[in-house]
Design a protein around this motif. Structure first.
Motif, PDB file in Angstrom:
ATOM      1  N   LEU A 147       0.798  -1.044   0.143  1.00 20.61           N
ATOM      2  CA  LEU A 147      -0.036  -0.095   0.140  1.00 20.61           C
ATOM      3  C   LEU A 147       0.853   1.212  -0.001  1.00 20.61           C
ATOM      4  O   LEU A 147       1.791   1.482   0.914  1.00 20.61           O
ATOM      5  N   LEU A 148       0.838   2.174  -0.856  1.00 22.71           N
ATOM      6  CA  LEU A 148       1.536   3.157  -1.212  1.00 22.71           C
ATOM      7  C   LEU A 148       0.636   4.320  -0.730  1.00 22.71           C
ATOM      8  O   LEU A 148      -0.535   4.772  -1.471  1.00 22.71           O
ATOM      9  N   VAL A 149       0.912   5.186   0.311  1.00 19.29           N
ATOM     10  CA  VAL A 149      -0.003   6.177   0.637  1.00 19.29           C
ATOM     11  C   VAL A 149       0.840   7.508   0.135  1.00 19.29           C
ATOM     12  O   VAL A 149       1.912   8.095   0.994  1.00 19.29           O
ATOM     13  N   LEU A 198       3.928   1.830   2.502  1.00 19.09           N
ATOM     14  CA  LEU A 198       4.833   3.151   2.125  1.00 19.09           C
ATOM     15  C   LEU A 198       4.320   4.326   2.387  1.00 19.09           C
ATOM     16  O   LEU A 198       3.290   4.585   1.675  1.00 19.09           O
ATOM     17  N   LEU A 199       4.692   5.037   3.515  1.00 20.37           N
ATOM     18  CA  LEU A 199       3.681   5.905   3.975  1.00 20.37           C
ATOM     19  C   LEU A 199       4.462   7.428   4.027  1.00 20.37           C
ATOM     20  O   LEU A 199       5.373   7.526   4.396  1.00 20.37           O
ATOM     21  N   ASP A 200       3.836   8.390   3.184  1.00 18.89           N
ATOM     22  CA  ASP A 200       4.401   9.962   3.211  1.00 18.89           C
ATOM     23  C   ASP A 200       4.052  10.274   4.575  1.00 18.89           C
ATOM     24  O   ASP A 200       2.967  10.273   5.172  1.00 18.89           O
ATOM     25  N   LEU A 201       4.927  11.210   5.020  1.00 18.43           N
ATOM     26  CA  LEU A 201       4.686  11.829   6.277  1.00 18.43           C
ATOM     27  C   LEU A 201       3.939  13.085   6.267  1.00 18.43           C
ATOM     28  O   LEU A 201       2.882  13.446   7.055  1.00 18.43           O
ATOM     29  N   ASP A 202       3.978  13.933   4.947  1.00 22.80           N
ATOM     30  CA  ASP A 202       3.073  15.103   4.709  1.00 22.80           C
ATOM     31  C   ASP A 202       2.040  14.741   3.957  1.00 22.80           C
ATOM     32  O   ASP A 202       2.005  15.240   2.736  1.00 22.80           O
ATOM     33  N   LEU A 203       1.003  14.371   4.838  1.00 23.91           N
ATOM     34  CA  LEU A 203      -0.359  14.312   3.757  1.00 23.91           C
ATOM     35  C   LEU A 203      -1.525  15.201   4.322  1.00 23.91           C
ATOM     36  O   LEU A 203      -1.296  15.781   5.338  1.00 23.91           O
ATOM     37  N   PRO A 204      -2.317  15.493   3.397  1.00 24.80           N
ATOM     38  CA  PRO A 204      -3.328  16.424   3.853  1.00 24.80           C
ATOM     39  C   PRO A 204      -4.125  15.742   4.691  1.00 24.80           C
ATOM     40  O   PRO A 204      -4.520  14.724   4.732  1.00 24.80           O
ATOM     41  N   PRO A 262       4.579  -3.815   8.755  1.00 23.00           N
ATOM     42  CA  PRO A 262       5.538  -3.281   8.375  1.00 23.00           C
ATOM     43  C   PRO A 262       5.042  -1.849   7.746  1.00 23.00           C
ATOM     44  O   PRO A 262       4.391  -1.777   6.842  1.00 23.00           O
ATOM     45  N   ILE A 263       5.725  -0.710   8.549  1.00 26.43           N
ATOM     46  CA  ILE A 263       5.541   0.719   7.702  1.00 26.43           C
ATOM     47  C   ILE A 263       6.793   1.203   7.414  1.00 26.43           C
ATOM     48  O   ILE A 263       7.569   1.386   8.425  1.00 26.43           O
ATOM     49  N   VAL A 264       7.066   1.828   6.329  1.00 29.06           N
ATOM     50  CA  VAL A 264       8.033   2.499   5.873  1.00 29.06           C
ATOM     51  C   VAL A 264       7.767   3.930   5.627  1.00 29.06           C
ATOM     52  O   VAL A 264       6.921   4.136   4.760  1.00 29.06           O
ATOM     53  N   ALA A 265       8.405   4.788   6.223  1.00 22.46           N
ATOM     54  CA  ALA A 265       8.193   6.258   6.102  1.00 22.46           C
ATOM     55  C   ALA A 265       9.103   6.826   4.718  1.00 22.46           C
ATOM     56  O   ALA A 265      10.215   6.376   4.400  1.00 22.46           O
ATOM     57  N   VAL A 266       8.279   7.371   3.745  1.00 22.69           N
ATOM     58  CA  VAL A 266       8.915   7.940   2.773  1.00 22.69           C
ATOM     59  C   VAL A 266       8.645   9.422   2.735  1.00 22.69           C
ATOM     60  O   VAL A 266       7.519   9.931   2.616  1.00 22.69           O
TER      61      VAL A 266
END
Length: 323
Positions: A199-201, A244-250, A272-276
């Motif tokens: 899952l890509l956020v 895969l999780l962006d930190l600056d999301l709306p 498992p969560i990877v910050a991108v």
């Protein structure tokens, strides 16, 4: 012409930003195990096109006793070598450019030699200063910041850089880096036996397209959502191997999303969560860990760094969080 101009503008901007980060103490090294031979081959592959276009040879010489893996910031080491190799190719019209690597008692000795016109002794001392360039027809191509950045990065790594040059006999730049052999046996790159469902956020569609393409090229399937609420909704009805999780999301940011995921997990579960992220702050990685994330990647990402991050979060719970 537009591509070349855009590429030059991007390099000028990146050089200026790197120096600004160094001056502000915001540029941090991110040491991790890497394969030096692969790094050297990547540099040659990236510069081979220019060498071929100019009709000169680009030669790689690697000592047989070079360690299979070393501990260091591979991205910054590659940046140093690309700067040195690009300069050598830019000023060399005949002959060859040679990239060498050998092991030393302190770590690693890298050198880039060329058969170019050489650099006058009077110019050598100031060449590592900002906005300084060697005299020649290629003087106007570039920012004059590349060697200054190389010097700053090498010094940050505790190493040294030196120049040996004679007019009409070419130049050699030598970089000495105190790099250790890592004790960990965790592989740098990981090729899973089965494709993963990820899952890509990510709210930036261009960044998402790049990351998705890199992952799908490795055989993974990727579901892309643009915000945290959509990510939570997706996880409510679908099983994924990692996020895969962006930190600056709306709206709900990546830190809050990670905390909500952890709160919803039952005993024995751990997704498992990877910050991108594009953030460059020194405390962001610690905040990501505190929020429950297992990996940390700074943009722009490469296929190799994505594979490495997934290897660590999926292949070993005790592996250190990658930077």
């Amino acid at each position: 012409a537009m591509q070349r101009s855009g590429g030059m503008l991007l390099k000028l901007l990146n050089d200026a930003l790197d120096l600004a980060r160094i001056e502000a103490g915001r540029l941090e090294l991110e040491p991790a195990p890497f394969e030096p031979r692969q790094l050297l081959e990547d540099v040659v592959q990236l510069e081979q096109g220019l060498a071929h276009a100019k009709g000169i040879r680009f030669v790689l010489e690697v000592a047989e006793d070079l360690p299979a893996r070393l501990l260091g910031d591979a991205l910054r080491i590659k940046q140093i070598l690309l700067n040195l190799a690009s300069n050598a190719l830019k000023f060399t019209e005949h002959g060859k450019v040679t990239l060498r690597a050998q092991r030393t008692e302190e770590g690693l000795l890298l050198s880039v030699s060329d058969t170019g016109p050489g650099i006058p002794e009077a110019s050598q001392a100031r060449l590592f200063q900002r906005f300084e360039q060697a005299e020649g027809p290629q003087r106007r191509v570039g920012s004059g910041l590349g060697l200054a950045i190389c010097r700053e990065l090498v010094e940050m790594m505790g190493g040294s850089i030196e120049l040996e040059s004679r007019l009409a006999h070419g130049s050699t730049f030598r970089v000495r880096l105190p790099l250790a052999v890592p004790a960990s046996s965790v592989p740098v790159a990981w090729a899973p036996g089965r494709p993963c469902h990820l899952l890509l956020v990510e709210d930036d569609t261009i960044v998402a397209t790049v990351i998705r393409g890199l992952l799908e090229r490795e055989g993974h399937t990727v579901v892309h959502v643009v915000n945290g609420l959509a990510a939570l909704a997706e996880l409510a009805h679908a099983d994924v191997d990692a996020v895969l999780l962006d930190l600056d999301l709306p709206g709900v940011d990546g830190f809050q999303v990670a905390r909500l995921i952890r709160q919803r997990e039952r005993a024995g579960q751990h997704l498992p969560i990877v910050a991108v992220t594009a953030r460059s702050g020194s405390g962001d990685e610690a905040k990501a860990r505190a929020a429950g994330m297992d990996g940390f990647l700074r943009k722009p990402v490469s296929g190799e760094r994505l594979a490495d991050a997934l290897a660590r979060v999926l292949g070993g719970a005790d592996a250190p969080m990658p930077a």
